[in-house]
Scaffold this motif. Structure first.
Motif, PDB file in Angstrom:
ATOM      1  N   ARG A  83       0.820  -1.209   0.000  1.00 58.17           N
ATOM      2  CA  ARG A  83       0.000   0.000   0.000  1.00 58.17           C
ATOM      3  C   ARG A  83       0.855   1.261   0.000  1.00 58.17           C
ATOM      4  NH1 ARG A  83      -2.808  -2.407   4.284  1.00 58.17           N
ATOM      5  NH2 ARG A  83      -2.296  -0.668   5.649  1.00 58.17           N
ATOM      6  N   HIS A  84       2.088   1.147   0.479  1.00 54.54           N
ATOM      7  CA  HIS A  84       2.944   2.319   0.597  1.00 54.54           C
ATOM      8  C   HIS A  84       4.043   2.354  -0.466  1.00 54.54           C
ATOM      9  CE1 HIS A  84       0.853   2.499   4.453  1.00 54.54           C
ATOM     10  NE2 HIS A  84       1.204   3.765   4.500  1.00 54.54           N
ATOM     11  N   GLY A  85       3.812   1.668  -1.581  1.00 53.17           N
ATOM     12  CA  GLY A  85       4.678   1.868  -2.737  1.00 53.17           C
ATOM     13  C   GLY A  85       5.634   0.766  -3.103  1.00 53.17           C
ATOM     14  N   VAL A  86       5.787  -0.263  -2.249  1.00 48.36           N
ATOM     15  CA  VAL A  86       6.669  -1.377  -2.586  1.00 48.36           C
ATOM     16  C   VAL A  86       6.015  -2.221  -3.677  1.00 48.36           C
ATOM     17  CG1 VAL A  86       7.678  -3.519  -1.692  1.00 48.36           C
ATOM     18  CG2 VAL A  86       7.791  -1.418  -0.336  1.00 48.36           C
ATOM     19  N   SER A  87       6.799  -2.639  -4.656  1.00 47.89           N
ATOM     20  CA  SER A  87       6.253  -3.395  -5.788  1.00 47.89           C
ATOM     21  C   SER A  87       6.407  -4.904  -5.637  1.00 47.89           C
ATOM     22  CB  SER A  87       6.946  -2.959  -7.083  1.00 47.89           C
ATOM     23  OG  SER A  87       6.685  -1.593  -7.341  1.00 47.89           O
ATOM     24  N   GLY A  88       7.298  -5.330  -4.732  1.00 51.07           N
ATOM     25  CA  GLY A  88       7.494  -6.757  -4.524  1.00 51.07           C
ATOM     26  C   GLY A  88       7.773  -7.047  -3.067  1.00 51.07           C
ATOM     27  N   TYR A  89       7.280  -8.196  -2.584  1.00 48.92           N
ATOM     28  CA  TYR A  89       7.435  -8.573  -1.173  1.00 48.92           C
ATOM     29  C   TYR A  89       7.581 -10.079  -1.123  1.00 48.92           C
ATOM     30  CZ  TYR A  89       6.255  -9.157   3.800  1.00 48.92           C
ATOM     31  OH  TYR A  89       6.263  -9.489   5.133  1.00 48.92           O
ATOM     32  N   ALA A  90       8.710 -10.551  -0.582  1.00 54.91           N
ATOM     33  CA  ALA A  90       8.959 -11.997  -0.566  1.00 54.91           C
ATOM     34  C   ALA A  90       9.945 -12.346   0.534  1.00 54.91           C
ATOM     35  CB  ALA A  90       9.496 -12.460  -1.919  1.00 54.91           C
ATOM     36  N   ASN A  91      10.155 -13.646   0.702  1.00 57.01           N
ATOM     37  CA  ASN A  91      11.107 -14.143   1.695  1.00 57.01           C
ATOM     38  C   ASN A  91      12.541 -13.839   1.270  1.00 57.01           C
ATOM     39  OD1 ASN A  91      12.853 -16.181   3.168  1.00 57.01           O
ATOM     40  ND2 ASN A  91      10.863 -16.679   4.053  1.00 57.01           N
ATOM     41  N   THR A  92      13.370 -13.483   2.225  1.00 56.84           N
ATOM     42  CA  THR A  92      14.782 -13.224   1.953  1.00 56.84           C
ATOM     43  C   THR A  92      15.426 -14.388   1.214  1.00 56.84           C
ATOM     44  OG1 THR A  92      14.970 -11.840   3.934  1.00 56.84           O
ATOM     45  CG2 THR A  92      17.018 -12.731   3.026  1.00 56.84           C
ATOM     46  N   TYR A  93      15.029 -15.606   1.586  1.00 60.80           N
ATOM     47  CA  TYR A  93      15.625 -16.803   0.994  1.00 60.80           C
ATOM     48  C   TYR A  93      14.678 -17.441  -0.023  1.00 60.80           C
ATOM     49  CZ  TYR A  93      18.907 -16.069   4.759  1.00 60.80           C
ATOM     50  OH  TYR A  93      19.838 -15.513   5.600  1.00 60.80           O
ATOM     51  N   GLU A 101      11.666 -14.704 -11.783  1.00 56.06           N
ATOM     52  CA  GLU A 101      10.251 -14.457 -12.086  1.00 56.06           C
ATOM     53  C   GLU A 101       9.757 -13.214 -11.348  1.00 56.06           C
ATOM     54  OE1 GLU A 101       7.550 -17.704 -11.680  1.00 56.06           O
ATOM     55  OE2 GLU A 101       9.051 -19.191 -12.274  1.00 56.06           O
ATOM     56  N   LEU A 102      10.159 -13.088 -10.083  1.00 51.65           N
ATOM     57  CA  LEU A 102       9.780 -11.905  -9.310  1.00 51.65           C
ATOM     58  C   LEU A 102      10.281 -10.639  -9.994  1.00 51.65           C
ATOM     59  CD1 LEU A 102      10.194 -11.427  -5.460  1.00 51.65           C
ATOM     60  CD2 LEU A 102      10.891  -9.665  -7.065  1.00 51.65           C
ATOM     61  N   VAL A 103      11.555 -10.628 -10.344  1.00 49.26           N
ATOM     62  CA  VAL A 103      12.157  -9.441 -10.952  1.00 49.26           C
ATOM     63  C   VAL A 103      11.497  -9.119 -12.292  1.00 49.26           C
ATOM     64  CG1 VAL A 103      14.271  -8.547 -12.010  1.00 49.26           C
ATOM     65  CG2 VAL A 103      14.366  -9.642  -9.761  1.00 49.26           C
ATOM     66  N   ALA A 104      11.284 -10.134 -13.130  1.00 47.55           N
ATOM     67  CA  ALA A 104      10.656  -9.909 -14.433  1.00 47.55           C
ATOM     68  C   ALA A 104       9.245  -9.364 -14.266  1.00 47.55           C
ATOM     69  CB  ALA A 104      10.632 -11.209 -15.230  1.00 47.55           C
ATOM     70  N   SER A 105       8.510  -9.889 -13.291  1.00 51.17           N
ATOM     71  CA  SER A 105       7.140  -9.436 -13.049  1.00 51.17           C
ATOM     72  C   SER A 105       7.113  -7.972 -12.629  1.00 51.17           C
ATOM     73  CB  SER A 105       6.504 -10.312 -11.966  1.00 51.17           C
ATOM     74  OG  SER A 105       5.193  -9.887 -11.679  1.00 51.17           O
ATOM     75  N   VAL A 106       7.979  -7.600 -11.690  1.00 55.19           N
ATOM     76  CA  VAL A 106       8.014  -6.225 -11.203  1.00 55.19           C
ATOM     77  C   VAL A 106       8.462  -5.269 -12.306  1.00 55.19           C
ATOM     78  CG1 VAL A 106       9.195  -4.667  -9.605  1.00 55.19           C
ATOM     79  CG2 VAL A 106       8.321  -6.848  -8.783  1.00 55.19           C
ATOM     80  N   MET A 107       9.408  -5.696 -13.132  1.00 55.82           N
ATOM     81  CA  MET A 107       9.892  -4.840 -14.213  1.00 55.82           C
ATOM     82  C   MET A 107       8.825  -4.624 -15.283  1.00 55.82           C
ATOM     83  SD  MET A 107      13.914  -5.969 -14.579  1.00 55.82           S
ATOM     84  CE  MET A 107      14.391  -4.561 -15.571  1.00 55.82           C
ATOM     85  N   ARG A 108       7.853  -5.544 -15.366  1.00 54.30           N
ATOM     86  CA  ARG A 108       6.722  -5.357 -16.287  1.00 54.30           C
ATOM     87  C   ARG A 108       5.683  -4.402 -15.717  1.00 54.30           C
ATOM     88  NH1 ARG A 108       6.793 -11.090 -16.702  1.00 54.30           N
ATOM     89  NH2 ARG A 108       4.966 -11.151 -15.315  1.00 54.30           N
ATOM     90  N   GLY A 109       5.832  -4.065 -14.447  1.00 53.94           N
ATOM     91  CA  GLY A 109       4.857  -3.195 -13.802  1.00 53.94           C
ATOM     92  C   GLY A 109       3.865  -3.930 -12.932  1.00 53.94           C
ATOM     93  N   ASP A 110       4.054  -5.253 -12.759  1.00 54.36           N
ATOM     94  CA  ASP A 110       3.162  -6.042 -11.917  1.00 54.36           C
ATOM     95  C   ASP A 110       3.547  -5.896 -10.449  1.00 54.36           C
ATOM     96  OD1 ASP A 110       2.143  -6.860 -14.306  1.00 54.36           O
ATOM     97  OD2 ASP A 110       2.917  -8.899 -14.201  1.00 54.36           O
ATOM     98  N   VAL A 111       2.661  -6.362  -9.586  1.00 52.67           N
ATOM     99  CA  VAL A 111       2.934  -6.437  -8.155  1.00 52.67           C
ATOM    100  C   VAL A 111       3.183  -7.898  -7.801  1.00 52.67           C
ATOM    101  CG1 VAL A 111       1.950  -6.131  -5.842  1.00 52.67           C
ATOM    102  CG2 VAL A 111       1.549  -4.400  -7.609  1.00 52.67           C
ATOM    103  N   TRP A 112       4.214  -8.166  -7.005  1.00 50.09           N
ATOM    104  CA  TRP A 112       4.554  -9.546  -6.626  1.00 50.09           C
ATOM    105  C   TRP A 112       4.468  -9.684  -5.109  1.00 50.09           C
ATOM    106  CZ3 TRP A 112       6.536 -13.965  -9.330  1.00 50.09           C
ATOM    107  CH2 TRP A 112       6.979 -15.002  -8.485  1.00 50.09           C
ATOM    108  N   ALA A 113       3.727 -10.700  -4.666  1.00 52.84           N
ATOM    109  CA  ALA A 113       3.678 -11.045  -3.249  1.00 52.84           C
ATOM    110  C   ALA A 113       3.109 -12.448  -3.138  1.00 52.84           C
ATOM    111  CB  ALA A 113       2.825 -10.055  -2.461  1.00 52.84           C
ATOM    112  N   GLY A 114       3.185 -13.025  -1.958  1.00 53.80           N
ATOM    113  CA  GLY A 114       2.645 -14.356  -1.737  1.00 53.80           C
ATOM    114  C   GLY A 114       1.129 -14.367  -1.825  1.00 53.80           C
ATOM    115  N   PRO A 115       0.539 -15.554  -2.010  1.00 51.94           N
ATOM    116  CA  PRO A 115      -0.922 -15.657  -2.153  1.00 51.94           C
ATOM    117  C   PRO A 115      -1.692 -15.060  -0.986  1.00 51.94           C
ATOM    118  CG  PRO A 115       0.141 -17.732  -2.750  1.00 51.94           C
ATOM    119  CD  PRO A 115       1.205 -16.856  -2.159  1.00 51.94           C
ATOM    120  N   GLU A 116      -1.221 -15.275   0.256  1.00 51.83           N
ATOM    121  CA  GLU A 116      -1.946 -14.750   1.413  1.00 51.83           C
ATOM    122  C   GLU A 116      -1.970 -13.223   1.399  1.00 51.83           C
ATOM    123  OE1 GLU A 116      -0.486 -16.251   5.061  1.00 51.83           O
ATOM    124  OE2 GLU A 116      -1.119 -18.314   4.703  1.00 51.83           O
ATOM    125  N   VAL A 117      -0.840 -12.629   1.023  1.00 51.45           N
ATOM    126  CA  VAL A 117      -0.771 -11.169   0.976  1.00 51.45           C
ATOM    127  C   VAL A 117      -1.702 -10.630  -0.097  1.00 51.45           C
ATOM    128  CG1 VAL A 117       0.730  -9.191   0.521  1.00 51.45           C
ATOM    129  CG2 VAL A 117       1.579 -11.116   1.859  1.00 51.45           C
TER     130      VAL A 117
END
Length: 210
Positions: A83-93, A101-117
């Motif tokens: 909600r505060h501007g981050v485009s991707g959120y995931a586990n450090t590991y 896949e995360l990086v490619a998705s965010v670079m396309r303008g998508d938002v990346w996070a886990g299903p629960e989020v």
């Protein structure tokens, strides 16, 4: 858009760089990643930052995208950061095969996070929106795609949609991809917002109202 990596521990940056198989640059200081004026995807070890740097990154007008990797992800933190501007959120590991896949998705303008989020964020969006509008005729959705869209608009996951329509999750995923393409959006969040006449920037500007 070039990729900058930052973590207080060099071994984390090396892990990410190896997973990306790219020219991603490892920063020894976070200040170095903030100096460039070019569009940048900054992938940062969020859990390794102190409160000052976390506030600085969220407050900064960012020419690119910010991905926060955390040691113990939680739906509440993930929703708040998105909600505060981050485009991707995931586990450090995060699994090495998923990081590209995360990086490619965010670079396309998508938002990346886990299903629960994502499901939690969708529910909040749905709770604050007016009733979903009928999709434009020029989307040219098939009958089955219209059924899937109706369930998407209720915030249902692929698994629940598959169960309700008695089809496979793979088929649901194909229908969802077709709906996103025909509606001209990148992901489910943008789809819900478009149906209600809003944009992703509108929701982020609303901040804690979501």
């Amino acid at each position: 858009m070039h990729i900058e990596l930052y973590a207080p521990h060099p071994d984390l940056m090396q892990r990410w760089q190896q997973a990306l198989h790219s020219d991603a640059h490892c920063c020894t200081r976070l200040e170095d990643a903030l100096r460039g004026g070019e569009p940048t995807l900054l992938l940062v070890h969020w859990s390794g930052l102190d409160a000052h740097w976390q506030r600085t990154l969220l407050a900064r007008p960012w020419p690119g995208a910010l991905v926060a990797l955390v040691d113990r992800p939680s739906p509440e933190e993930g929703e708040w950061l998105l909600r505060h501007g981050v485009s991707g959120y995931a586990n450090t590991y995060i699994q090495p095969e998923l990081l590209p896949e995360l990086v490619a998705s965010v670079m396309r303008g998508d938002v990346w996070a886990g299903p629960e989020v994502m499901q939690g964020l969708l529910k909040r969006l749905l709770d604050r929106q007016e009733p979903v509008l009928r999709p434009a005729d020029d989307w040219h959705l098939s009958g089955r795609e219209q059924e899937v869209l109706a369930l998407l608009a209720q915030g249902l996951s692929n698994k629940l949609i598959a169960r309700q329509l008695e089809i496979t999750e793979r088929t649901v995923k194909a229908h969802v991809s077709a709906i996103l393409e025909k509606s001209g959006v990148h992901d489910r969040i943008e789809l819900i917002l478009k149906l209600s006449g809003q944009t992703l920037s509108d929701s982020r500007n609303a901040g804690a109202k979501i």
